[in-house]
Motif scaffolding. Structure first.
Motif, PDB file in Angstrom:
ATOM      1  N   LEU A 116      39.677  38.078  38.899  1.00 54.06           N
ATOM      2  CA  LEU A 116      38.870  37.789  37.715  1.00 54.06           C
ATOM      3  C   LEU A 116      39.514  36.701  36.870  1.00 54.06           C
ATOM      4  CD1 LEU A 116      37.721  41.366  36.643  1.00 54.06           C
ATOM      5  CD2 LEU A 116      36.278  39.536  37.552  1.00 54.06           C
ATOM      6  N   THR A 132      28.960  34.447  41.221  1.00 55.39           N
ATOM      7  CA  THR A 132      30.001  35.148  41.971  1.00 55.39           C
ATOM      8  C   THR A 132      29.457  36.477  42.483  1.00 55.39           C
ATOM      9  OG1 THR A 132      30.886  36.319  40.039  1.00 55.39           O
ATOM     10  CG2 THR A 132      31.754  34.116  40.480  1.00 55.39           C
ATOM     11  N   VAL A 134      30.600  39.939  45.376  1.00 58.62           N
ATOM     12  CA  VAL A 134      31.472  40.565  46.362  1.00 58.62           C
ATOM     13  C   VAL A 134      30.644  40.937  47.589  1.00 58.62           C
ATOM     14  CG1 VAL A 134      32.807  42.649  46.867  1.00 58.62           C
ATOM     15  CG2 VAL A 134      33.147  41.444  44.702  1.00 58.62           C
ATOM     16  N   LEU A 157      33.953  48.516  41.959  1.00 57.12           N
ATOM     17  CA  LEU A 157      33.859  47.074  41.746  1.00 57.12           C
ATOM     18  C   LEU A 157      32.884  46.749  40.620  1.00 57.12           C
ATOM     19  CD1 LEU A 157      33.862  46.017  45.483  1.00 57.12           C
ATOM     20  CD2 LEU A 157      35.580  45.330  43.792  1.00 57.12           C
ATOM     21  N   PHE A 162      32.327  43.178  38.689  1.00 60.78           N
ATOM     22  CA  PHE A 162      31.899  42.380  39.835  1.00 60.78           C
ATOM     23  C   PHE A 162      30.450  42.703  40.194  1.00 60.78           C
ATOM     24  CE2 PHE A 162      36.513  42.624  40.474  1.00 60.78           C
ATOM     25  CZ  PHE A 162      36.821  41.292  40.703  1.00 60.78           C
TER      26      PHE A 162
END
Length: 204
Positions: A116, A132, A134, A157, A162
């Motif tokens: 981060l 962004t 994951v 997450l 995220f």
């Protein structure tokens, strides 16, 4: 991109580029890793149906467009940030979407916190912020579930800030043993991955 090696960055980049190609787009695959694994893969496989170039340099963001031509997508395989920060950050300055492959294991999730900070540093250098996300990789199940290690990883997450893609890549020999071999993305989770990224781009 990721801080660490061995998380599936090259495998994801190569399979994604093939999925984009099979979806009707014409991708360029940029190998930014000094190890040149993606380039070597293409050589062993007898060539890919799209160009692969090696750019393990600290000014990738200034050079990529010289090779772009009429390509409709660029997939950049970034080296690990901890060993090659200049190259990885340069790739992050160019790419409009940062994908972080992560295995749903406690040790891998624990390594996510420093990313981060890296992301925030590079975002400050960009004219427009990158998106962004994951990508859960080497998961226990091919599809997202409500319980189990994969679901726990998604929750952890998300709580850390995220965004986690809906698509996840199961732990299969099809992917793990694919290095150096021709790739057929049709029917694989990487086609779903490509479709999800295209949809995200269309929303932009």
């Amino acid at each position: 991109m990721n801080l660490k090696p061995g998380v599936g960055k090259t495998t994801s980049a190569v399979w994604l580029a093939h999925a984009l190609h099979e979806s009707g787009l014409s991708p360029l695959l940029v190998d930014g890793d000094p190890a040149a694994s993606a380039l070597r893969w293409s050589e062993l496989a007898g060539g890919f149906p799209f160009p692969v170039i090696a750019l393990p340099v600290g000014d990738v963001h200034r050079r990529v467009n010289d090779f772009l031509g009429n390509r409709q997508a660029v997939v950049l395989d970034a080296p690990q940030l901890e060993d090659h920060p200049r190259i990885a950050r340069s790739i992050m300055r160019y790419a409009g979407e940062w994908i972080v492959p992560v295995t749903p294991a406690p040790i891998e999730l624990d390594r996510m916190a420093p990313i981060l900070g890296e992301m925030a540093d590079v975002q400050s250098l960009r004219a427009e912020p990158a998106r962004t996300a994951v990508l859960l990789n080497r998961t226990n199940r091919p599809e997202a579930t409500r319980t189990g290690p994969d679901a726990d990883a998604r929750e952890a997450l998300t709580e850390r800030g995220f965004e986690v893609l809906d698509t996840q890549i199961a732990r299969l020999d099809l992917y793990a043993q694919s290095f150096g071999n021709p790739v057929q993305a049709k029917g694989s989770a990487y086609m779903d991955f490509a479709e999800e990224l295209i949809k995200r781009q269309d929303e932009v």
